[in-house]
Motif scaffolding. Structure first.
Motif, mmCIF file in Angstrom:
data_model
loop_
_atom_site.group_PDB
_atom_site.id
_atom_site.type_symbol
_atom_site.label_atom_id
_atom_site.label_comp_id
_atom_site.label_asym_id
_atom_site.label_seq_id
_atom_site.Cartn_x
_atom_site.Cartn_y
_atom_site.Cartn_z
ATOM 1 N N MET A 119 -15.515 -46.340 36.278
ATOM 2 C CA MET A 119 -14.638 -47.483 36.057
ATOM 3 C C MET A 119 -15.420 -48.697 35.549
ATOM 4 O O MET A 119 -14.986 -49.390 34.627
ATOM 5 C CB MET A 119 -13.909 -47.840 37.354
ATOM 6 N N GLN A 120 -16.589 -48.941 36.139
ATOM 7 C CA GLN A 120 -17.375 -50.108 35.730
ATOM 8 C C GLN A 120 -17.950 -49.943 34.329
ATOM 9 O O GLN A 120 -18.033 -50.915 33.561
ATOM 10 C CB GLN A 120 -18.499 -50.354 36.742
ATOM 11 N N LEU A 121 -18.349 -48.734 33.975
ATOM 12 C CA LEU A 121 -18.843 -48.507 32.615
ATOM 13 C C LEU A 121 -17.715 -48.642 31.600
ATOM 14 O O LEU A 121 -17.915 -49.187 30.502
ATOM 15 C CB LEU A 121 -19.498 -47.125 32.501
ATOM 16 N N LYS A 128 -12.990 -54.796 29.849
ATOM 17 C CA LYS A 128 -13.164 -56.232 30.060
ATOM 18 C C LYS A 128 -12.491 -57.055 28.968
ATOM 19 O O LYS A 128 -12.404 -58.282 29.078
ATOM 20 C CB LYS A 128 -14.647 -56.585 30.138
ATOM 21 N N HIS A 129 -12.007 -56.388 27.922
ATOM 22 C CA HIS A 129 -11.302 -57.090 26.850
ATOM 23 C C HIS A 129 -9.787 -56.943 26.964
ATOM 24 O O HIS A 129 -9.060 -57.368 26.067
ATOM 25 C CB HIS A 129 -11.753 -56.546 25.492
ATOM 26 N N ASP A 134 -8.708 -56.295 33.333
ATOM 27 C CA ASP A 134 -10.056 -56.723 33.705
ATOM 28 C C ASP A 134 -10.074 -57.264 35.134
ATOM 29 O O ASP A 134 -10.997 -56.984 35.900
ATOM 30 C CB ASP A 134 -10.587 -57.765 32.722
ATOM 31 N N LEU A 135 -9.043 -58.000 35.526
ATOM 32 C CA LEU A 135 -8.955 -58.508 36.896
ATOM 33 C C LEU A 135 -8.817 -57.354 37.890
ATOM 34 O O LEU A 135 -9.442 -57.350 38.960
ATOM 35 C CB LEU A 135 -7.761 -59.454 37.039
ATOM 36 N N ALA A 136 -8.002 -56.370 37.518
ATOM 37 C CA ALA A 136 -7.769 -55.228 38.406
ATOM 38 C C ALA A 136 -9.040 -54.410 38.606
ATOM 39 O O ALA A 136 -9.331 -53.951 39.727
ATOM 40 C CB ALA A 136 -6.657 -54.353 37.842
ATOM 41 N N VAL A 137 -9.820 -54.229 37.548
ATOM 42 C CA VAL A 137 -11.035 -53.416 37.652
ATOM 43 C C VAL A 137 -12.071 -54.102 38.532
ATOM 44 O O VAL A 137 -12.668 -53.472 39.416
ATOM 45 C CB VAL A 137 -11.620 -53.138 36.256
ATOM 46 N N MET A 172 -10.424 -64.107 45.050
ATOM 47 C CA MET A 172 -11.738 -64.622 44.673
ATOM 48 C C MET A 172 -12.060 -64.351 43.202
ATOM 49 O O MET A 172 -12.648 -65.203 42.519
ATOM 50 C CB MET A 172 -12.806 -64.021 45.583
ATOM 51 N N VAL A 173 -11.674 -63.168 42.715
ATOM 52 C CA VAL A 173 -11.942 -62.822 41.311
ATOM 53 C C VAL A 173 -11.162 -63.738 40.376
ATOM 54 O O VAL A 173 -11.709 -64.284 39.406
ATOM 55 C CB VAL A 173 -11.581 -61.348 41.040
#
Length: 291
Positions: A119-121, A128-129, A134-137, A172-173
């Protein structure tokens, strides 16, 4: 080069991985030898996975980071760590951590670590675009940290724990994103490009919504006896709501000002918030121990 690799692994971010103790602490199963050994192992493995993501991300973004006034100082962008080396070390860690977990932990742990890395990769490459995703990840990364300790010890995760942790992380995110958006107003391109797609009004709505749901979830947990009446000296579960709500309100002050950066920095740099956090931890611990 070794120092550069260490810096690229973001040691300041390792404090986030302390969340692995959240579920065992909530269940009152934190202080056995088996629990401490297993949680220490899970902490190291999750830290290795996070470091792998940071290394691969910095290697991939090296060219863009060199044009950034702050990120150009990162070891990979500055040339202290060659891009192929960052890719290689990150790849080794990404394979080694889940493999070690498969040998030393219950099957669900390597599965969760693999899902986290994937997921992070995906986030680094494309997610992230994507607005909202992006917030959910990023929120899911925090939630996985909080879940993995309980899963490693076979502790059932309550719905209130998941709701409070998930929406607390989203609070927080989104507060951090809101702060970045406020600080970059009129400075397009100074930070992550996606912020130009969000409005500050929308991000404010998200962190306010998330804060409200997190508080509601926590209060429902505190008011629910679970069929077992409390025999403690005081109703610590109910009293802990006060500290929790005060902590959220205090954190919201920084979010509202647009100064809520990294969550660990906000907590550690504000004595009042740190004190409220200590009081909440004490009350929460007394509630779990039923004193």
């Amino acid at each position: 080069m070794a120092r550069g690799l260490f810096i690229t692994a973001r040691p300041r971010q390792w404090v986030k991985n302390v969340l692995v103790v959240a579920a065992p602490a909530a269940a009152g199963q934190l202080f056995s030898r088996h629990a401490l050994t297993q949680l220490s192992l899970v902490f190291v493995l999750f830290t290795a996975c996070a470091a792998a993501v940071y290394l691969i991300n910095d290697a991939r973004d090296a060219a863009a980071d060199r044009a950034h006034p702050v990120k150009r100082r990162r070891p990979v962008a500055a040339g202290q760590v060659p891009v192929p080396v960052a890719y290689a070390v990150g790849g080794v860690l990404a394979v080694l951590a889940p493999t070690a977990a498969a040998w030393l932990c219950p099957p669900v742990v390597p599965a969760l670590l693999t899902a986290y890395i994937g997921m992070q990769l995906a986030y680094c490459v494309s997610l992230k675009h994507v607005l909202v995703v992006d917030l959910a990840v990023v929120t899911s990364g925090f939630l996985m940290r909080a879940m993995i300790g309980g899963l490693a010890l076979g502790i059932p995760l309550s719905r209130w724990f998941l709701i409070t942790t998930g929406f607390g992380a989203l609070f927080m995110v989104s507060a951090k994103r809101y702060s970045e958006a406020v600080q970059m107003a009129g400075k397009a391109g100074a930070t992550r490009a996606l912020l130009t797609e969000y409005t500050t009004g929308y991000l404010r709505f998200v962190w306010q919504l998330a804060a409200g749901v997190a508080v509601l979830g926590y209060c429902l947990w505190a008011l629910e006896e679970g069929g077992v009446p409390s025999t403690g000296v005081l109703p610590w579960r109910q009293l802990s709501m006060i500290a929790f709500i005060l902590a959220v309100l205090r954190y919201a002050v920084f979010a509202d000002r647009g100064t809520a950066g990294e969550p660990e920095d906000v907590v550690l740099r504000d004595p009042a918030l740190a004190l409220i956090g200590v009081v909440w931890l004490a009350m929460y611990g007394l509630a779990v121990a039923n004193w």
